[in-house]
Scaffold this motif. Structure first.
Motif, PDB file in Angstrom:
ATOM      1  N   LYS A  60     -12.074  25.178  26.737  1.00 58.29           N
ATOM      2  CA  LYS A  60     -11.264  26.201  27.399  1.00 58.29           C
ATOM      3  C   LYS A  60     -11.321  26.103  28.922  1.00 58.29           C
ATOM      4  O   LYS A  60     -10.368  26.492  29.609  1.00 58.29           O
ATOM      5  CB  LYS A  60     -11.733  27.599  26.977  1.00 58.29           C
ATOM      6  N   GLU A  61     -12.429  25.603  29.454  1.00 50.92           N
ATOM      7  CA  GLU A  61     -12.613  25.558  30.909  1.00 50.92           C
ATOM      8  C   GLU A  61     -11.915  24.382  31.568  1.00 50.92           C
ATOM      9  O   GLU A  61     -12.079  24.151  32.767  1.00 50.92           O
ATOM     10  CB  GLU A  61     -14.109  25.514  31.226  1.00 50.92           C
ATOM     11  N   ALA A  62     -11.118  23.641  30.813  1.00 48.44           N
ATOM     12  CA  ALA A  62     -10.365  22.515  31.384  1.00 48.44           C
ATOM     13  C   ALA A  62      -9.437  23.007  32.494  1.00 48.44           C
ATOM     14  O   ALA A  62      -8.935  24.133  32.464  1.00 48.44           O
ATOM     15  CB  ALA A  62      -9.575  21.814  30.296  1.00 48.44           C
ATOM     16  N   GLN A  63      -9.200  22.147  33.475  1.00 50.26           N
ATOM     17  CA  GLN A  63      -8.415  22.529  34.644  1.00 50.26           C
ATOM     18  C   GLN A  63      -6.917  22.652  34.363  1.00 50.26           C
ATOM     19  O   GLN A  63      -6.214  23.400  35.012  1.00 50.26           O
ATOM     20  CB  GLN A  63      -8.647  21.517  35.772  1.00 50.26           C
ATOM     21  N   ASN A  64      -6.421  21.893  33.383  1.00 52.50           N
ATOM     22  CA  ASN A  64      -4.993  21.917  33.082  1.00 52.50           C
ATOM     23  C   ASN A  64      -4.769  21.607  31.611  1.00 52.50           C
ATOM     24  O   ASN A  64      -5.721  21.348  30.862  1.00 52.50           O
ATOM     25  CB  ASN A  64      -4.228  20.930  33.974  1.00 52.50           C
ATOM     26  N   TYR A  65      -3.501  21.634  31.192  1.00 51.15           N
ATOM     27  CA  TYR A  65      -3.147  21.416  29.785  1.00 51.15           C
ATOM     28  C   TYR A  65      -3.583  20.052  29.292  1.00 51.15           C
ATOM     29  O   TYR A  65      -4.164  19.926  28.209  1.00 51.15           O
ATOM     30  CB  TYR A  65      -1.635  21.588  29.601  1.00 51.15           C
ATOM     31  N   ASP A  66      -3.302  19.005  30.072  1.00 52.40           N
ATOM     32  CA  ASP A  66      -3.615  17.643  29.637  1.00 52.40           C
ATOM     33  C   ASP A  66      -5.116  17.452  29.431  1.00 52.40           C
ATOM     34  O   ASP A  66      -5.554  16.810  28.466  1.00 52.40           O
ATOM     35  CB  ASP A  66      -3.083  16.626  30.649  1.00 52.40           C
ATOM     36  N   GLU A  67      -5.912  18.004  30.339  1.00 57.05           N
ATOM     37  CA  GLU A  67      -7.358  17.892  30.203  1.00 57.05           C
ATOM     38  C   GLU A  67      -7.864  18.698  29.000  1.00 57.05           C
ATOM     39  O   GLU A  67      -8.768  18.263  28.280  1.00 57.05           O
ATOM     40  CB  GLU A  67      -8.050  18.384  31.479  1.00 57.05           C
ATOM     41  N   LYS A  68      -7.268  19.869  28.778  1.00 56.19           N
ATOM     42  CA  LYS A  68      -7.653  20.697  27.634  1.00 56.19           C
ATOM     43  C   LYS A  68      -7.333  19.985  26.317  1.00 56.19           C
ATOM     44  O   LYS A  68      -8.148  19.979  25.380  1.00 56.19           O
ATOM     45  CB  LYS A  68      -6.917  22.040  27.693  1.00 56.19           C
ATOM     46  N   LEU A  69      -6.146  19.365  26.247  1.00 59.61           N
ATOM     47  CA  LEU A  69      -5.770  18.622  25.047  1.00 59.61           C
ATOM     48  C   LEU A  69      -6.696  17.437  24.842  1.00 59.61           C
ATOM     49  O   LEU A  69      -7.110  17.133  23.712  1.00 59.61           O
ATOM     50  CB  LEU A  69      -4.317  18.150  25.152  1.00 59.61           C
ATOM     51  N   ASP A  70      -7.054  16.753  25.925  1.00 56.63           N
ATOM     52  CA  ASP A  70      -7.942  15.597  25.830  1.00 56.63           C
ATOM     53  C   ASP A  70      -9.313  16.010  25.290  1.00 56.63           C
ATOM     54  O   ASP A  70      -9.881  15.336  24.421  1.00 56.63           O
ATOM     55  CB  ASP A  70      -8.093  14.944  27.206  1.00 56.63           C
ATOM     56  N   ARG A  71      -9.846  17.138  25.752  1.00 57.02           N
ATOM     57  CA  ARG A  71     -11.138  17.617  25.272  1.00 57.02           C
ATOM     58  C   ARG A  71     -11.054  18.048  23.810  1.00 57.02           C
ATOM     59  O   ARG A  71     -11.990  17.829  23.032  1.00 57.02           O
ATOM     60  CB  ARG A  71     -11.625  18.775  26.143  1.00 57.02           C
ATOM     61  N   PHE A  72      -9.937  18.654  23.442  1.00 54.54           N
ATOM     62  CA  PHE A  72      -9.717  19.083  22.055  1.00 54.54           C
ATOM     63  C   PHE A  72      -9.706  17.873  21.123  1.00 54.54           C
ATOM     64  O   PHE A  72     -10.345  17.874  20.066  1.00 54.54           O
ATOM     65  CB  PHE A  72      -8.398  19.849  21.975  1.00 54.54           C
ATOM     66  N   LEU A  73      -8.987  16.818  21.524  1.00 53.34           N
ATOM     67  CA  LEU A  73      -8.900  15.616  20.697  1.00 53.34           C
ATOM     68  C   LEU A  73     -10.242  14.887  20.604  1.00 53.34           C
ATOM     69  O   LEU A  73     -10.609  14.377  19.541  1.00 53.34           O
ATOM     70  CB  LEU A  73      -7.829  14.671  21.268  1.00 53.34           C
ATOM     71  N   LYS A  74     -10.983  14.863  21.707  1.00 50.52           N
ATOM     72  CA  LYS A  74     -12.286  14.200  21.694  1.00 50.52           C
ATOM     73  C   LYS A  74     -13.272  14.949  20.804  1.00 50.52           C
ATOM     74  O   LYS A  74     -14.143  14.332  20.172  1.00 50.52           O
ATOM     75  CB  LYS A  74     -12.829  14.082  23.120  1.00 50.52           C
ATOM     76  N   PHE A  75     -13.154  16.277  20.743  1.00 45.70           N
ATOM     77  CA  PHE A  75     -14.011  17.045  19.844  1.00 45.70           C
ATOM     78  C   PHE A  75     -13.784  16.605  18.404  1.00 45.70           C
ATOM     79  O   PHE A  75     -14.734  16.358  17.659  1.00 45.70           O
ATOM     80  CB  PHE A  75     -13.735  18.544  19.978  1.00 45.70           C
ATOM     81  N   TRP A  76     -12.507  16.491  18.002  1.00 41.57           N
ATOM     82  CA  TRP A  76     -12.212  16.097  16.623  1.00 41.57           C
ATOM     83  C   TRP A  76     -12.578  14.647  16.381  1.00 41.57           C
ATOM     84  O   TRP A  76     -12.992  14.285  15.263  1.00 41.57           O
ATOM     85  CB  TRP A  76     -10.736  16.361  16.300  1.00 41.57           C
ATOM     86  N   ASP A  77     -12.434  13.789  17.386  1.00 42.86           N
ATOM     87  CA  ASP A  77     -12.848  12.388  17.222  1.00 42.86           C
ATOM     88  C   ASP A  77     -14.337  12.299  16.920  1.00 42.86           C
ATOM     89  O   ASP A  77     -14.786  11.431  16.164  1.00 42.86           O
ATOM     90  CB  ASP A  77     -12.538  11.584  18.498  1.00 42.86           C
ATOM     91  N   SER A  78     -15.116  13.197  17.504  1.00 46.16           N
ATOM     92  CA  SER A  78     -16.576  13.170  17.292  1.00 46.16           C
ATOM     93  C   SER A  78     -16.938  13.586  15.867  1.00 46.16           C
ATOM     94  O   SER A  78     -18.060  13.336  15.414  1.00 46.16           O
ATOM     95  CB  SER A  78     -17.270  14.100  18.283  1.00 46.16           C
ATOM     96  N   LYS A  79     -15.996  14.197  15.144  1.00 41.03           N
ATOM     97  CA  LYS A  79     -16.261  14.654  13.783  1.00 41.03           C
ATOM     98  C   LYS A  79     -15.861  13.644  12.723  1.00 41.03           C
ATOM     99  O   LYS A  79     -16.086  13.863  11.541  1.00 41.03           O
ATOM    100  CB  LYS A  79     -15.528  15.981  13.518  1.00 41.03           C
ATOM    101  N   LYS A  80     -15.284  12.531  13.147  1.00 46.55           N
ATOM    102  CA  LYS A  80     -14.845  11.526  12.163  1.00 46.55           C
ATOM    103  C   LYS A  80     -16.061  10.842  11.548  1.00 46.55           C
ATOM    104  O   LYS A  80     -16.957  10.394  12.284  1.00 46.55           O
ATOM    105  CB  LYS A  80     -13.943  10.487  12.836  1.00 46.55           C
ATOM    106  N   PRO A  81     -16.098  10.722  10.228  1.00 45.29           N
ATOM    107  CA  PRO A  81     -17.268  10.134   9.564  1.00 45.29           C
ATOM    108  C   PRO A  81     -17.462   8.654   9.847  1.00 45.29           C
ATOM    109  O   PRO A  81     -18.561   8.130   9.702  1.00 45.29           O
ATOM    110  CB  PRO A  81     -16.990  10.371   8.072  1.00 45.29           C
ATOM    111  N   ASN A  82     -16.404   7.944  10.252  1.00 44.07           N
ATOM    112  CA  ASN A  82     -16.531   6.506  10.499  1.00 44.07           C
ATOM    113  C   ASN A  82     -16.724   6.187  11.968  1.00 44.07           C
ATOM    114  O   ASN A  82     -16.497   5.072  12.395  1.00 44.07           O
ATOM    115  CB  ASN A  82     -15.317   5.747   9.938  1.00 44.07           C
TER     116      ASN A  82
END
Length: 220
Positions: A198-220
């Motif tokens: 949520k503390e991202a400076q703009n939309y693009d950074e917020k989306l990037d952090r959101f996607l990286k969170f889900w990438d960290s949850k991938k089992p492979n």
């Protein structure tokens, strides 16, 4: 059950201007299970000397020995990895003349509109127009494409609109609000992780952090 197994069916009907309901029923012969989709369409009546048809969004144009085959974007969905919007429409004119086309892409969530101008020459009769708007930054949400037809004096004479949505590539189409999707992480993410996104400076950074969170949850 494969997502790669699909069929494009093209059907054409000659109809008078009016309001119609189109219904498509797909039935599995073995189980007799059926799926139905229907929607209403309004066929316009073209009486003016200069007018524009409805807009067809395009997924791709396939070229082979038989010519060009247009694959329509039936779902009216683009992704955040896309930076172009291809589409097609027709211009009807009673004579050869110069016209101006104004393309508008409106982000309905942020109420921002981007405009593009394109002067062209049309011939008498039906003119098939293929156009691609490049370098578009699609954010998650609802959009509207508007084609405005103007005469040589830049006076608006006709327009057509098409709504579509932008989604996150690889995510379900049901995710249409990034902030709401982040809020729903409370079931799987820690308060610290959610605050970081949520503390991202703009939309693009917020989306990037959101996607990286889900990438960290991938089992492979």
């Amino acid at each position: 059950i494969s997502r790669n197994n699909y069929n494009f069916s093209y059907r054409t009907f000659d109809l008078n201007p009016n309001t119609y309901t189109i219904r498509c029923i797909l039935e599995d012969i073995d189980s007799r299970r059926a799926s139905t989709r229907e929607y209403k369409i309004n066929l316009k009546k073209f009486t003016d000397s200069l007018s524009v048809s409805d807009i067809l969004l395009i997924t791709e144009i396939i070229k082979d020995k038989s010519g060009e085959k247009v694959v329509p974007n039936i779902s009216k969905v683009v992704s955040n990895k896309t930076n172009e919007l291809p589409f097609s429409f027709e211009i009807y004119s009673d004579k050869d003349q110069q016209v101006v086309l104004e393309y508008q892409i409106e982000n309905l969530r942020s109420n921002t509109t981007t405009k593009y101008m394109d002067p062209i020459t049309v011939k008498s009769g039906t003119n098939q127009i293929f156009h691609t708007i490049d370098n578009v930054s699609f954010k998650l949400g609802d959009y509207n494409l508007r084609v405005v037809l103007k005469n040589k004096d830049w006076k608006e004479v006709s327009f057509s609109e098409k709504s579509f949505i932008s989604k996150i590539y690889g995510f379900p189409n049901s995710i249409v609000d990034l902030d709401k999707a982040i809020e729903q992480l409370l079931y799987i993410a820690s308060p610290k992780e959610i605050s970081y996104i949520k503390e991202a400076q703009n939309y693009d950074e917020k989306l990037d952090r959101f996607l990286k969170f889900w990438d960290s949850k991938k089992p492979n």
